[in-house]
Design a protein around this motif. Structure first.
Motif, mmCIF file in Angstrom:
data_model
loop_
_atom_site.group_PDB
_atom_site.id
_atom_site.type_symbol
_atom_site.label_atom_id
_atom_site.label_comp_id
_atom_site.label_asym_id
_atom_site.label_seq_id
_atom_site.Cartn_x
_atom_site.Cartn_y
_atom_site.Cartn_z
ATOM 1 N N ILE A 154 0.869 -1.178 0.000
ATOM 2 C CA ILE A 154 0.000 0.000 0.000
ATOM 3 C C ILE A 154 0.907 1.230 0.000
ATOM 4 O O ILE A 154 1.693 1.431 0.927
ATOM 5 C CB ILE A 154 -0.934 0.027 1.233
ATOM 6 C CG1 ILE A 154 -1.767 -1.255 1.336
ATOM 7 C CG2 ILE A 154 -1.801 1.272 1.224
ATOM 8 C CD1 ILE A 154 -2.785 -1.442 0.235
ATOM 9 N N THR A 155 0.801 2.026 -1.042
ATOM 10 C CA THR A 155 1.668 3.194 -1.198
ATOM 11 C C THR A 155 0.846 4.435 -1.511
ATOM 12 O O THR A 155 -0.317 4.333 -1.922
ATOM 13 C CB THR A 155 2.671 2.983 -2.357
ATOM 14 O OG1 THR A 155 1.931 2.879 -3.571
ATOM 15 C CG2 THR A 155 3.533 1.742 -2.140
ATOM 16 N N LEU A 156 1.456 5.599 -1.355
ATOM 17 C CA LEU A 156 0.787 6.846 -1.721
ATOM 18 C C LEU A 156 0.484 6.864 -3.226
ATOM 19 O O LEU A 156 -0.565 7.354 -3.640
ATOM 20 C CB LEU A 156 1.654 8.046 -1.355
ATOM 21 C CG LEU A 156 1.760 8.361 0.130
ATOM 22 C CD1 LEU A 156 2.757 9.489 0.362
ATOM 23 C CD2 LEU A 156 0.400 8.719 0.702
ATOM 24 N N GLU A 157 1.375 6.291 -4.019
ATOM 25 C CA GLU A 157 1.164 6.242 -5.474
ATOM 26 C C GLU A 157 -0.074 5.412 -5.806
ATOM 27 O O GLU A 157 -0.876 5.803 -6.658
ATOM 28 C CB GLU A 157 2.404 5.669 -6.187
ATOM 29 C CG GLU A 157 3.636 6.541 -6.084
ATOM 30 C CD GLU A 157 4.329 6.509 -4.717
ATOM 31 O OE1 GLU A 157 4.992 7.505 -4.386
ATOM 32 O OE2 GLU A 157 4.209 5.509 -3.986
ATOM 33 N N LEU A 158 -0.233 4.274 -5.156
ATOM 34 C CA LEU A 158 -1.400 3.429 -5.383
ATOM 35 C C LEU A 158 -2.679 4.177 -5.012
ATOM 36 O O LEU A 158 -3.628 4.200 -5.792
ATOM 37 C CB LEU A 158 -1.298 2.147 -4.548
ATOM 38 C CG LEU A 158 -2.534 1.224 -4.571
ATOM 39 C CD1 LEU A 158 -2.650 0.557 -5.934
ATOM 40 C CD2 LEU A 158 -2.441 0.187 -3.466
ATOM 41 N N LEU A 159 -2.687 4.811 -3.855
ATOM 42 C CA LEU A 159 -3.886 5.491 -3.371
ATOM 43 C C LEU A 159 -4.198 6.763 -4.144
ATOM 44 O O LEU A 159 -5.345 7.232 -4.138
ATOM 45 C CB LEU A 159 -3.743 5.812 -1.873
ATOM 46 C CG LEU A 159 -3.526 4.607 -0.963
ATOM 47 C CD1 LEU A 159 -3.306 5.060 0.464
ATOM 48 C CD2 LEU A 159 -4.686 3.639 -1.057
ATOM 49 N N SER A 160 -3.214 7.318 -4.809
ATOM 50 C CA SER A 160 -3.410 8.559 -5.560
ATOM 51 C C SER A 160 -3.718 8.309 -7.034
ATOM 52 O O SER A 160 -3.968 9.255 -7.772
ATOM 53 C CB SER A 160 -2.143 9.430 -5.466
ATOM 54 O OG SER A 160 -1.883 9.752 -4.125
ATOM 55 N N ALA A 161 -3.721 7.057 -7.448
ATOM 56 C CA ALA A 161 -3.896 6.722 -8.869
ATOM 57 C C ALA A 161 -5.322 6.921 -9.364
ATOM 58 O O ALA A 161 -5.559 6.971 -10.553
ATOM 59 C CB ALA A 161 -3.459 5.277 -9.111
ATOM 60 N N ASP A 162 -6.294 7.046 -8.458
ATOM 61 C CA ASP A 162 -7.699 7.175 -8.887
ATOM 62 C C ASP A 162 -7.978 8.508 -9.502
ATOM 63 O O ASP A 162 -7.911 9.538 -9.015
ATOM 64 C CB ASP A 162 -8.643 6.990 -7.695
ATOM 65 C CG ASP A 162 -8.488 5.613 -7.093
ATOM 66 O OD1 ASP A 162 -8.485 4.651 -7.844
ATOM 67 O OD2 ASP A 162 -8.355 5.546 -5.864
#
Length: 162
Positions: A154-162
């Protein structure tokens, strides 16, 4: 010799008492008050569906609560916050209701499995749904979509991809 045995036995009892006190304190800190606000966005934590999060910061009494696990991760993964986080807790969604998660079912976030991208929404949109077992996470993903991740994925990049 008797004095040594007596001191040894007393120290065992005392160390056991300290651990029980620490466990009780930890669980009490996980209870989310009906009027508690999300540390990240200020929304009322209990008024919305989906998994919640809580964390303990090093060297302080501050134990922020979050209306979603997504908000918790967005806070905890920030470089300026990451080194301050001591422990993270999330609801085990295999053991509690999606609409009204129960505070009795918090698990260590670092040991949980997560489903991200499902069609089950939480207060802040796409849920980061935590589970105590890989099997439960895979079953949830089969039923509601999304991909299964370990805590470290779980990364900031994953959570910000939306």
């Amino acid at each position: 010799m008797r004095a040594f045995i007596f001191i040894f036995i007393c120290s065992l009892f005392m160390s056991g008492c300290g651990a029980a006190e620490s466990d009780t304190h930890s669980h009490a800190s996980l209870v989310i008050d009906a009027h508690e606000r999300c540390h990240m966005c200020g929304m009322m934590v209990k008024q919305y569906p989906g998994p919640k999060g809580s964390l303990h910061l090093k060297g302080g009494e501050l134990q922020p609560k979050f209306c979603s696990t997504r908000d918790m991760f967005m806070f905890a993964l920030q470089p300026e916050n990451r080194r301050q986080v001591e422990t993270l807790w999330v609801h085990d969604m295999a053991a509690t209701d999606w609409q009204y998660p129960d505070d009795e079912h918090f698990i260590d976030a670092t040991k949980a499995w997560y489903v991200y991208g499902s069609n089950r929404k939480a207060v802040m949109g796409v849920a980061v749904a935590p589970f105590s077992t890989l099997t439960a996470a895979e079953e949830f993903a089969r039923q509601y979509g999304g991909a299964v991740f370990k805590y470290d994925e779980i990364t900031l990049e994953l959570l910000s991809a939306d």
